[in-house]
Design a protein around this motif. Structure first.
Motif: not given
Length: 137
Positions: A83-108
């Protein structure tokens, strides 16, 4: 109300999320190892790290860390971290952070990739699925 706190120092990140991360140390070992390395040698990875904790009014819900050029590490810490992931995505995009991949537990990780792809009009694919094995005596 959900609050995102971004950190510039690994010690501050662990002060907020450490207790929850260490409570499930086996599943959070990679993220913890990287953050602990940043405490020992702040410029170890040669770039500014991204570290954030998303919390509700009671406790941390989701922790994220990244040391570019490496990808984002996700650690769910509470109920309904998706439920909080959209806020995290927005923060990363607005900060101009590159995102080559994501790691963690599969469903998340999958949910995050779906939100990221939607938000950035991109796509994602599963490159590698791994598991952790714990040995007990």
């Amino acid at each position: 109300m959900i609050k995102l706190r971004q950190f510039h120092h690994a010690e501050d990140f662990l002060a907020v999320a450490g207790e929850a991360l260490y409570a499930d140390e086996l599943l959070n070992c990679l993220l913890l190892g990287i953050v602990e390395r940043l405490i020992e040698v702040p410029d170890y990875f040669g770039s500014d790290p991204y570290m954030a904790v998303l919390s509700d009014e009671n406790a941390p819900v989701l922790a994220a860390a990244m040391t570019p050029p490496y990808g984002l590490l996700l650690a769910p810490l509470g109920e309904a971290p998706e439920a909080v992931m959209p806020l995290l995505v927005d923060n990363l995009v607005m900060g101009g952070w590159p995102l080559p991949d994501v790691q963690g537990r599969v469903p998340y990780s999958k949910q995050f990739a779906q939100i990221w792809s939607y938000y950035t009009s991109g796509h994602y694919e599963v490159e590698m699925a791994q598991r952790l094995y714990a040995l007990y005596e």
